[in-house]
Design a protein around this motif. Structure first.
Motif, PDB file in Angstrom:
ATOM      1  N   UNK A  69     -35.458  58.886 -38.970  1.00  0.00           N
ATOM      2  CA  UNK A  69     -35.495  58.317 -40.328  1.00  0.00           C
ATOM      3  C   UNK A  69     -34.987  56.878 -40.369  1.00  0.00           C
ATOM      4  N   UNK A  70     -33.886  56.631 -39.684  1.00  0.00           N
ATOM      5  CA  UNK A  70     -33.287  55.285 -39.685  1.00  0.00           C
ATOM      6  C   UNK A  70     -34.236  54.280 -39.023  1.00  0.00           C
ATOM      7  N   UNK A  71     -34.795  54.668 -37.871  1.00  0.00           N
ATOM      8  CA  UNK A  71     -35.721  53.767 -37.161  1.00  0.00           C
ATOM      9  C   UNK A  71     -36.933  53.472 -38.041  1.00  0.00           C
ATOM     10  N   UNK A  72     -37.409  54.471 -38.784  1.00  0.00           N
ATOM     11  CA  UNK A  72     -38.572  54.260 -39.655  1.00  0.00           C
ATOM     12  C   UNK A  72     -38.228  53.295 -40.781  1.00  0.00           C
ATOM     13  N   UNK A  73     -37.010  53.411 -41.315  1.00  0.00           N
ATOM     14  CA  UNK A  73     -36.622  52.484 -42.383  1.00  0.00           C
ATOM     15  C   UNK A  73     -36.541  51.059 -41.831  1.00  0.00           C
ATOM     16  N   UNK A  74     -35.918  50.933 -40.672  1.00  0.00           N
ATOM     17  CA  UNK A  74     -35.742  49.591 -40.110  1.00  0.00           C
ATOM     18  C   UNK A  74     -37.071  48.970 -39.712  1.00  0.00           C
ATOM     19  N   UNK A  75     -37.989  49.812 -39.205  1.00  0.00           N
ATOM     20  CA  UNK A  75     -39.258  49.224 -38.751  1.00  0.00           C
ATOM     21  C   UNK A  75     -40.163  48.823 -39.903  1.00  0.00           C
ATOM     22  N   UNK A  76     -39.861  49.304 -41.108  1.00  0.00           N
ATOM     23  CA  UNK A  76     -40.708  48.957 -42.260  1.00  0.00           C
ATOM     24  C   UNK A  76     -39.976  48.034 -43.235  1.00  0.00           C
ATOM     25  N   UNK A  77     -38.807  47.544 -42.833  1.00  0.00           N
ATOM     26  CA  UNK A  77     -37.930  46.837 -43.781  1.00  0.00           C
ATOM     27  C   UNK A  77     -38.384  45.440 -44.168  1.00  0.00           C
ATOM     28  N   UNK A  78     -39.357  44.896 -43.440  1.00  0.00           N
ATOM     29  CA  UNK A  78     -39.771  43.520 -43.727  1.00  0.00           C
ATOM     30  C   UNK A  78     -39.212  42.537 -42.715  1.00  0.00           C
ATOM     31  N   UNK A  79     -38.196  42.946 -41.968  1.00  0.00           N
ATOM     32  CA  UNK A  79     -37.614  42.048 -40.972  1.00  0.00           C
ATOM     33  C   UNK A  79     -38.079  42.448 -39.571  1.00  0.00           C
ATOM     34  N   UNK A  80     -38.535  41.457 -38.819  1.00  0.00           N
ATOM     35  CA  UNK A  80     -38.928  41.718 -37.438  1.00  0.00           C
ATOM     36  C   UNK A  80     -37.765  41.291 -36.551  1.00  0.00           C
ATOM     37  N   UNK A  81     -37.309  42.188 -35.691  1.00  0.00           N
ATOM     38  CA  UNK A  81     -36.253  41.761 -34.762  1.00  0.00           C
ATOM     39  C   UNK A  81     -36.297  42.564 -33.478  1.00  0.00           C
ATOM     40  N   UNK A  82     -35.785  41.959 -32.416  1.00  0.00           N
ATOM     41  CA  UNK A  82     -35.903  42.580 -31.091  1.00  0.00           C
ATOM     42  C   UNK A  82     -35.016  43.817 -30.953  1.00  0.00           C
ATOM     43  N   UNK A  83     -34.075  44.004 -31.877  1.00  0.00           N
ATOM     44  CA  UNK A  83     -33.218  45.196 -31.803  1.00  0.00           C
ATOM     45  C   UNK A  83     -33.955  46.454 -32.254  1.00  0.00           C
ATOM     46  N   UNK A  84     -35.040  46.250 -33.018  1.00  0.00           N
ATOM     47  CA  UNK A  84     -35.901  47.365 -33.431  1.00  0.00           C
ATOM     48  C   UNK A  84     -37.317  46.971 -33.014  1.00  0.00           C
ATOM     49  N   UNK A  85     -37.669  47.201 -31.749  1.00  0.00           N
ATOM     50  CA  UNK A  85     -38.964  46.714 -31.249  1.00  0.00           C
ATOM     51  C   UNK A  85     -40.146  47.116 -32.132  1.00  0.00           C
ATOM     52  N   UNK A  86     -40.097  48.323 -32.730  1.00  0.00           N
ATOM     53  CA  UNK A  86     -41.219  48.776 -33.572  1.00  0.00           C
ATOM     54  C   UNK A  86     -41.397  47.907 -34.809  1.00  0.00           C
ATOM     55  N   UNK A  87     -40.387  47.121 -35.159  1.00  0.00           N
ATOM     56  CA  UNK A  87     -40.475  46.326 -36.394  1.00  0.00           C
ATOM     57  C   UNK A  87     -41.619  45.321 -36.343  1.00  0.00           C
ATOM     58  N   UNK A  88     -42.029  44.928 -35.148  1.00  0.00           N
ATOM     59  CA  UNK A  88     -43.128  43.954 -35.050  1.00  0.00           C
ATOM     60  C   UNK A  88     -44.451  44.556 -35.532  1.00  0.00           C
ATOM     61  N   UNK A  89     -44.521  45.873 -35.550  1.00  0.00           N
ATOM     62  CA  UNK A  89     -45.774  46.527 -35.971  1.00  0.00           C
ATOM     63  C   UNK A  89     -46.115  46.203 -37.429  1.00  0.00           C
ATOM     64  N   UNK A  90     -45.098  45.800 -38.198  1.00  0.00           N
ATOM     65  CA  UNK A  90     -45.358  45.420 -39.602  1.00  0.00           C
ATOM     66  C   UNK A  90     -46.336  44.269 -39.704  1.00  0.00           C
TER      67      UNK A  90
END
Ligand code: GLP
Length: 246
Positions: free
Chosen positions: A203-224
């Protein structure tokens, strides 16, 4: 980005399988990027069921798996090769020469990575990439803190990932500490991406990856930033995010 939140694991698996099936029906020569882990097991079973009912034909499909443990023979019961054979490939009619899984035993790892990229390029690139997500936001084995613009490479696994993966090994000493992984740059080149997440530990990883911020600490965040991405979560993995399906 589309986000579907389904009632349970079965519904996530079914929806993901329908998306993969549509891809193959629309383009029989599809190039699929495939993931391992416990999350997509149900999707693979559903695809096998469709194949057995005569609804799907994998004869012209080409597949590229995302990753493989470094130094683990493919015959090992916990290799991703064995996982793919047991859960999917040996039950369907995809030709063996169209199946690609990184070779974790390659003598020259740099060359293996370059050649893997080249095979993806020659196949025409990935049409549909299936992804899971690590509890720490990794995709494939692209761990937090790694650069986001990498192609297939050798990765040192994080302590969290090693601990998470230990459940697949009889002896904790055996859990590999390195893996070959298709890189984020390669994943981002896929024409379409579908990411599955189930269970409250995501759940936490999903929130962070969709939060609007791209960062290397959450690699999936770039998928946004990908133009055609679908996330499918069960209620637990989707507890901290909203559905977007218009
Ligand atoms: C491993 C795989 C990933 C997968 C992740 C999550 O690290 N390399 O591709 O997404 O595990 O696994 P699970 O679905 O078992 O939670």
């Amino acid at each position: 980005m589309k986000i579907y939140i389904e009632d349970n694991y079965e519904a996530v698996s079914k929806k993901a399988a329908l998306i993969v099936a549509s891809q193959i029906i629309l383009k029989p020569k599809s190039v699929l990027g495939l993931a391992t882990g416990s999350t997509p097991v149900g999707m693979y079973s559903e695809l096998v069921r469709m194949f057995n009912r005569g609804e799907l034909d994998f004869r012209e499909v080409t597949t590229f798996n995302l990753d493989e443990y470094y130094g683990l023979p493919k015959q090992h019961s916990s290799s991703y090769y064995t996982y793919m054979m047991e859960n999917f490939f040996r039950h369907i009619n995809v030709p063996e020469d169209k199946i690609h899984i990184p070779n974790g035993m390659a003598e020259n790892i740099v060359r293996e990575c370059l050649e893997y990229e080249e095979r993806i390029r020659i196949a025409g690139g990935i049409d549909l990439q299936v992804l899971g997500i690590g509890a720490n936001g990794h995709i494939g084995f692209n761990e937090p803190g790694n650069k986001l613009n990498v192609t297939t490479h050798l990765v040192g696994l994080s302590a969290k990932t090693i601990a998470d993966n230990s459940r697949f090994f009889d002896n904790p000493q055996e859990v590999p500490k390195e893996a070959l992984s298709v890189g984020i740059a390669t994943i981002m080149k896929a024409k379409k991406i579908v990411l599955l997440a189930t269970g409250s530990n995501k759940a936490e990883a999903m929130r962070e990856m969709t939060s609007g911020f791209v960062n290397t600490q959450v690699p999936a965040s770039i998928l946004q930033t990908h133009s055609d991405i679908i996330l499918i979560a069960d209620r637990e993995a989707g507890a901290l995010i909203e559905e977007i399906n218009d």
